[in-house]
Every structure is written in structure tokens, then in C-alpha cells.
Enzyme design. Sequence first.
Site, PDB file in Angstrom:
ATOM      1  N   GLU A  45     -11.913  10.943  14.650  1.00  0.00           N
ATOM      2  CA  GLU A  45     -11.876  12.010  13.648  1.00  0.00           C
ATOM      3  C   GLU A  45     -11.727  11.448  12.235  1.00  0.00           C
ATOM      4  O   GLU A  45     -12.336  11.954  11.286  1.00  0.00           O
ATOM      5  CB  GLU A  45     -10.742  12.990  13.953  1.00  0.00           C
ATOM      6  CG  GLU A  45     -10.963  13.833  15.194  1.00  0.00           C
ATOM      7  CD  GLU A  45     -12.190  14.733  15.090  1.00  0.00           C
ATOM      8  OE1 GLU A  45     -12.654  15.000  13.968  1.00  0.00           O
ATOM      9  OE2 GLU A  45     -12.684  15.160  16.151  1.00  0.00           O
ATOM     10  N   TYR A 128      -7.448  19.732   9.143  1.00  0.00           N
ATOM     11  CA  TYR A 128      -8.526  19.649  10.124  1.00  0.00           C
ATOM     12  C   TYR A 128      -8.223  18.598  11.189  1.00  0.00           C
ATOM     13  O   TYR A 128      -8.328  18.856  12.400  1.00  0.00           O
ATOM     14  CB  TYR A 128      -9.869  19.333   9.465  1.00  0.00           C
ATOM     15  CG  TYR A 128     -10.878  18.887  10.490  1.00  0.00           C
ATOM     16  CD1 TYR A 128     -11.491  19.826  11.322  1.00  0.00           C
ATOM     17  CD2 TYR A 128     -11.146  17.538  10.703  1.00  0.00           C
ATOM     18  CE1 TYR A 128     -12.365  19.428  12.322  1.00  0.00           C
ATOM     19  CE2 TYR A 128     -12.017  17.133  11.700  1.00  0.00           C
ATOM     20  CZ  TYR A 128     -12.623  18.078  12.505  1.00  0.00           C
ATOM     21  OH  TYR A 128     -13.466  17.681  13.503  1.00  0.00           O
ATOM     22  N   ASP A 146     -14.747  22.401  11.016  1.00  0.00           N
ATOM     23  CA  ASP A 146     -15.435  21.417  10.180  1.00  0.00           C
ATOM     24  C   ASP A 146     -16.701  22.061   9.630  1.00  0.00           C
ATOM     25  O   ASP A 146     -16.908  23.280   9.749  1.00  0.00           O
ATOM     26  CB  ASP A 146     -15.738  20.135  10.969  1.00  0.00           C
ATOM     27  CG  ASP A 146     -16.791  20.340  12.053  1.00  0.00           C
ATOM     28  OD1 ASP A 146     -17.178  21.507  12.340  1.00  0.00           O
ATOM     29  OD2 ASP A 146     -17.246  19.331  12.632  1.00  0.00           O
ATOM     30  N   THR A 299     -18.581  10.087  -4.428  1.00  0.00           N
ATOM     31  CA  THR A 299     -18.393  11.532  -4.297  1.00  0.00           C
ATOM     32  C   THR A 299     -18.605  12.252  -5.619  1.00  0.00           C
ATOM     33  O   THR A 299     -19.215  13.322  -5.667  1.00  0.00           O
ATOM     34  CB  THR A 299     -16.983  11.836  -3.771  1.00  0.00           C
ATOM     35  OG1 THR A 299     -16.774  11.101  -2.562  1.00  0.00           O
ATOM     36  CG2 THR A 299     -16.815  13.318  -3.487  1.00  0.00           C
TER      37      THR A 299
END
Length: 348
Positions: A45, A128, A146, A299
Amino acid sequence: MREMAKAADLLEWYDRHARDLPWRVRPAARANGVVADPYRVWLSEIMLQQTTVAAVKSYFQTFTARWPTVQDLAAARDEDVMAAWAGLGYYARARNLLKCARVVADEHGGLFPADHATLLTLPGVGAYTAAAVSAIAFDLPEVVVDGNVERVMARLFDEHTPLPAAKPILTQHAASLTPDTRPGDYAQAVMDLGATICTPKRPACGLCPWRRNCAAWAAGTAPELPKKSPKKKKPVRLGIAYLARRVDGAMLLERRPDKGLLGGMLGWPGSEWDDAPAEAPPIRAEWKTVAGEARHTFTHFHLRLTVRTALVPMDRQPTRGEFLTRDEFSPADLPTVMRKAFDLAQGA
């Protein structure tokens, strides 16, 4: 009852069509009592955050072969883990990976906690990831949401509120469907549905086990969902990377500070990344500018690196970084942007 029927339909589909992933216990094995390893679930994950399954598979297999338990990872050298992570990007994840492994090993006896609240106290574990570990590793009925799940929920309920504003609404929809029976398999089933059937473009609605319950399919709006707010244009930053090779073949590198972009990673000494970077050569040399640019997108911005190279004598000392011999340095240990700079220099 209607929500229970939807979950049952999806689980029946998952039992036949579950993806074969190296970190997953397949539904038939789970039915026969095979329990998921929380370490492998957590590791996968963390790796999958903002990274594709295809990119993660080989990294996951490398990590679990080298560090098969959380105690093994906790005892690893920082630089070895950072080098093994090179190329996966978002390097804060790797630093938090080590911190989390050490907390689990030192404070939890090497056992991951099962409950969502305690998982949230671990470094690098957000809402999450905590929900995913609780559901998949411990079969607790946590709501796992997600990007795939958001897309499925937006279409299933024909929700036109654009993301990210729609996140709370889509989470509520997901919660309404999360069953108490086989919640771990159900969480993976929704993600598989989004990854293989309810895809971003050209969803295969004819194959979907939820088609008869899908409001967007009935309305003909599935391909345009989920709606998304317009993205802000990313700024462009400039920088200079200095690649110095000593006459014996050793390369001048420096380890970046733990905090910030590429924290803890090996890289080429360079300038600041801004609108007009100032020259900052790490060693006295006759620098040559390589044609072209090493380009990379982070990003929040696009980076364009000018690459300068130099050959320096054995007795010349750098003001920053240290020389690593051919045996000590591998381009594969570099983050992607630094490897792009290296490849550009090699091509020249």
C-alpha cells in the site's frame, strides 16, 4: 438488503476475476484459511501510493526478497533502502517506510496493530492506508477509498460533484456498501473493478457485475465521471546539475538532506531549483555544458536541468559531496531525475 446484494454480486465477480498480485492472498486461499501478512499488505500500500501496479510489482518482489519481515526492514541501513527505492518516486514514502518499520519492530513487538486508530499513529500511515491494512490484513469492515473506488462510486451513484470536493460524498457512498462479511476481499474487489472494468476511459460496462445497479450507466453518463475541478498549471523551475568524474572513474555525488524533495537520496551536486539558478559548482574544474536538458515533473512543478560535466584530477578536493568509485556507485541507485541527468551526460 439492497446494499448487501450489491456487495454479494461484487464478491461473486471477484472470486472469479481477482487479479493475481504478488502481495495478495487470492479469494480461494482466504476461504481456505490463509491469512494475509500485514507487513506485505502495508508495504504494497505504501508503494502503490501515486504509483501504478505495474511499476510496483518488481520493487515489491525485490524488497520482500531482501527484507522478508518488518524486523528485517527495520534493521536495514537507510542508504540501502533508499537505493532500493530509487525510481519509485515520492521519496518521503521511503523515509517513512523505515520509520514505520522501526516503530512496529521496537514498540509493537514486530506486529502491526489491527485497529484503524492505532495504525494512524504510525509514521507515513494516513487514513487510506490504515483502512486498507485493517480491511485487507485483518478483515475488519473499514471503508477503503482510493482513486479507483472514487471512480466506481461516482458512476454507481451518478455523482456529478467534481473532485476533490466530492471525496466526502463518495466516501459516504462507499461506506454504505462496505459489508461486515469478507470486508477485506470486498475492498480489493472494488479496487479491481475500477482497475479492470470501470476504467477511466472506455469503461467496459457490459462486463460489470454492478451494471444493473449503476445510475450512471442508466443515464449514459459513465464515461464522463468522475468530474474533476480544473488543475492549476504547474510552474517551471530551472536548475544546474554538476557531474564530475575523477580520472580513475569515480563520480562526485552528495546525499540530499533528509527533509525536502528527494530527501536522503544520492544525487549530483547542483544549484537551487528556481527561476534563475545561480552557478554552484562543487569543485574547481573546466565545466562543459551538455546539449539539451534533463526534464522531470514533480507533483507541483516541472523541472528543467542544465547538465554540466567535468573531468578532474585525483588530488582535487570538492567543496561538497564525495567521490564514489565504480564499485560504490550504480546509476540504478539514483532517483529518476538524477538518472536522467546521468543518461543525458552519457549520451553526449
